[in-house]
Every structure is written in structure tokens, then in C-alpha cells.
Scaffold this motif. Structure first.
Motif: not given
Ligand code: ADP
Ligand code: MG
Length: 388
Positions: A50-54, A10-13, A146-152
């Protein structure tokens, strides 16, 4: 099992978490905030990693696809800020830190599972986490599309715990496996009963739902709650139970009264006793409590959904309270679901002695009824796609 948030970097994501903030709000004041609190571990985990935004997304009530200030999530932003002890930005998906989006159901695309709306949500984030088990039985844009469109994508900590415990109970329970079902209506739980009969060693029935079974057997049930359109279904369940090797238990005695009212005189009768007249059965009796207690004491796995009586009134609470204590004393895995059952366990003071309190409501009933939940399936599909 769906992929867990713990398996994703999740770091920086930018991490979008589907949460269940569908809490009671009256005139901007939040009532019971249990659902908000139960999402905190996943939110805090993402921040620690360290997620960039939640970015938090939820529905609230049924605004039917149109903005409606009555159903705004705005009051939750400040409450959440207090709980997290950090600023929460409202409805600005581009901001860093913690962001709470406005009610997803203000957009008609949410409940329609519109691909365009799902793609728009997905575009806000690098990672999608679903922690809203209570909404997993619905295929909406924020839970499925949403799961069909998001990277992870992966399951949040609450979602993962729900799937783990409920899944374990259904797939590989330690035995004896005892299921306890009660509450107001058979219809709510018929599918669960049908799915559990082939899996459990004992099925204990209490609450109003027992009276549909009694009437189906031809007993006089007075004014007790009965679902007349389910008498055949009740007979079929009993027949199914007879052909299997399980203890299918109905109450042997009950507490009856002329009316559902606090302070009203009560009597304890055997369930066959015709002196019930036109009174109603409002709790299981002491002999039944003893019987159920001794069966529960042998259990290694217990699921419980639905109170044994009208526990909200003290005169009819003993059955539910005693069953709660018996379940709490079990050493194995104990899983309790249903809003009223959870309240009853809290009233009995044993909440922290239960292995898993399922917050899912309708979703946990559907799961225990043997159905696949679209929100869980979507994450599992995604898992295969990534491991391929
Ligand atoms: P849960 O929310 O745990 O799934 P339900 O909503 O199905 O449970 O049922 C809870 C309600 O059932 C409680 O409000 C309780 O008062 C009611 N109930 C239980 N036993 C009886 C009974 N014998 N007669 C009428 N209502 C009952
Ligand atoms: Mg209920």
C-alpha cells in the motif's frame, strides 16, 4: 545484517527504491532486461503493502554528470510499465503510483556523493529502500549519502538475499566449503583468492588465471594468457595455501589450440607437456574435470566465479559446463557470481538448481574479497540508529 524492507511499514508512504536498471540500451531498444526483472519483487512488494508512491532511481552508463539523451532511462519507463502491467510516470517525483526518475548520473552530485543532492533525493520520500546490490560497492548519493537524510531506510528483497547468501558463505559456511575461481584475469580476483584461502577447504582454479600460476612455477605456458606482473603474487598465494590446511588445486591437463578460434584443431595435454609449443590453453582437460567433480561432490558450500575455459566456443566449453553440472548437483548452498559465469550456468541449463545467482558483479567480488560495501554499511548503520 541491514534492516529489511519487510521490517518497515510502507502503507501510505512515499517509497524511494534505488534499483539497478543499468541495462544495455541501443537506439532506445533495451537488450538483456534481467536487472529490471530482478527488481520487480521489491517493487511489487511495496505496491502490495500500500505504498502511496514507488519512486525508482537508477544510474545508466557513464554520462559523467551531464544530461545526455543517449543515457536516458526514458525507454525503461514503458518497458517497466509492460512488466508491471500498470502506468509508470517518468521523472515526476511528486506523482503517485510508480515513478521512474531520470538517470541519477545526469547530476554531478550523484557520483560525488554530494550531501545536497543526497538530501534532495531523500526529500522525495518517507522511506528509502536500496535494492541495487550491484552499486553497493560505491559510496554515491543514492547508495550512501541519502541514508543520512531520509527518515527510514532498509534493504530491498534482492539486496537482502545477496547480503544473506554472500554473508553466510563468508561468516559461517557449512563444510566442506569449496571455492572455484576462473575467468580471464587473476588481477580481478586476487583479493578474493587472498580472502578465501583462510576460509575454504578447497580452492579450485581454472580459466586463464591458471596460467599465471603455471608460469610462476616455471612451466611452459605457450601463448596462454599470463599476467606477468602478478607472478610474485601467484607465488605468495601458493605459499599461503601451503601453510594452511586446504586443497589448492590447479588443472592437471588442458585443451590447447594454436588460436582462440571456433573450428580450430585442438589437443589435450598434461600441463607439464612441453609440446604445447606456442599454442594456448583454452579449457581444463578431462582429468581435471574428473578431479574437480569429485571435490565438488563432497561440498556443502560452493562459491564459483569465473568460467573454466573459453566456454563461448563449444570446443572449449566442456570444463565450464561439467563444473556447472557438478555445482548444480550439490545439496548445500551454492552461490555463483560474475556476468560470464552466470551466462555459462545458463548455457549448461542448470540456473534453477543454484541456490543463489549473485547479480552484483564488482560488488559481489568486493564482498567476497572481504571488503565492507558502503551501500550495505550505510543501511546497517541506519539499523543501529533506529534500534538504539
Ligand atoms: P565473470 O564475468 O564470470 O567474472 P570473467 O569476466 O573474469 O568471468 O572471465 C570470463 C572470460 O574468461 C570469458 O570470456 C572466457 O572466454 C575467458 N576465459 C576463460 N578461460 C580462458 C582461457 N584459458 N584463455 C582465455 N580466456 C579465457
Ligand atoms: Mg566477465
Amino acid at each position: 545484517m541491514p534492516r529489511s524492507v519487510k521490517d518497515i511499514d510502507l502503507r501510505g508512504k512515499r517509497v524511494l527504491i534505488r534499483v539497478d536498471f543499468n541495462v544495455p540500451i541501443k537506439n532506445g531498444v533495451i537488450g538483456d532486461d534481467t536487472r529490471i526483472r530482478s527488481s520487480l519483487p521489491t517493487i511489487q512488494y511495496a505496491l502490495e503493502q500500500g505504498a502511496k508512491s514507488v519512486i525508482l532511481a537508477s544510474h545508466l552508463g557513464r554520462p559523467k554528470g551531464k544530461p545526455n539523451p543517449e543515457y536516458s532511462l526514458q525507454p525503461i519507463a514503458s518497458h517497466l510499465s509492460t512488466l508491471l502491467n500498470r502506468p509508470v510516470t517518468f521523472d515526476d517525483p511528486k506523482a503517485d503510483g510508480v515513478v521512474l526518475l531520470e538517470n541519477l548520473r545526469f547530476n554531478p552530485g550523484e557520483e560525488k556523493n554530494d550531501p545536497e543532492f543526497a538530501a534532495r533525493l531523500a526529500a522525495m520520500a518517507d522511506v528509502y529502500i536500496n535494492d541495487a546490490f550491484g552499486s553497493a560497492h560505491r559510496a554515491h548519493a543514492s547508495t550512501e549519502g541519502i541514508v543520512r537524510h531520509v527518515k527510514e531506510a532498509g534493504a530491498g528483497l534482492l539486496m537482502a538475499a545477496e547480503v544473506e547468501y554472500l554473508g553466510r558463505v563468508l561468516a559461517a559456511p557449512d563444510r566442506p566449503f569449496v571455492a572455484i575461481l576462473g575467468g580471464a584475469k587473476v588481477s580481478d580476483k586476487l583479493e578474493v583468492i587472498q580472502n578465501l584461502v583462510p576460509r575454504v577447504d578447497a580452492l579450485l582454479i581454472g580459466g586463464a588465471m591458471a596460467y599465471t600460476f603455471f608460469k610462476a612455477r616455471g612451466l611452459n605456458v605457450g601463448k596462454s594468457l599470463v599476467e606477468d606482473d602478478l607472478l610474485d603474487a601467484a607465488r605468495e598465494v601458493e605459499e599461503m595455501a601451503r601453510t594452511r590446511n586446504l586443497r589448492f588445486e590447479l588443472p592437471v591437463d588442458h585443451v590447447v589450440a594454436a588460436k582462440l578460434e571456433a573450428g580450430i584443431p585442438t589437443m589435450t595435454l598434461a600441463v607439464e607437456d612441453r609440446t604445447i609449443g606456442d599454442r594456448m590453453g583454452l579449457d581444463i582437460g578431462p582429468k581435471t574435470i574428473e578431479r574437480y567433480r569429485s571435490i565438488i561432490a563432497t561440498a556443502q558450500t560452493v562459491t564459483w566465479n569465473g568460467p573454466m575455459g573459453v566456454f563461448e566456443i563449444d570446443a572449449f566449453a566442456a570444463g565450464t559446463i561439467e563444473v556447472a553440472k557438478a555445482v548444480a548437483a550439490v545439496d548445500g548452498v551454492t552461490v555463483i557470481g560474475g556476468g560470464d559465469s552466470i551466462a555459462a550456468v545458463a548455457k549448461a541449463g542448470v540456473t534453477d538448481r543454484i541456490t543463489h545467482i549473485s547479480t552484483g558483479g564488482g560488488a559481489s567480488l568486493e564482498f567476497l574479497g572481504g571488503r565492507k560495501l558502503p551501500g550495505v554499511e550505510a543501511l546497517t548503520r541506519d539499523n543501529q540508529q533506529f534500534s538504539a
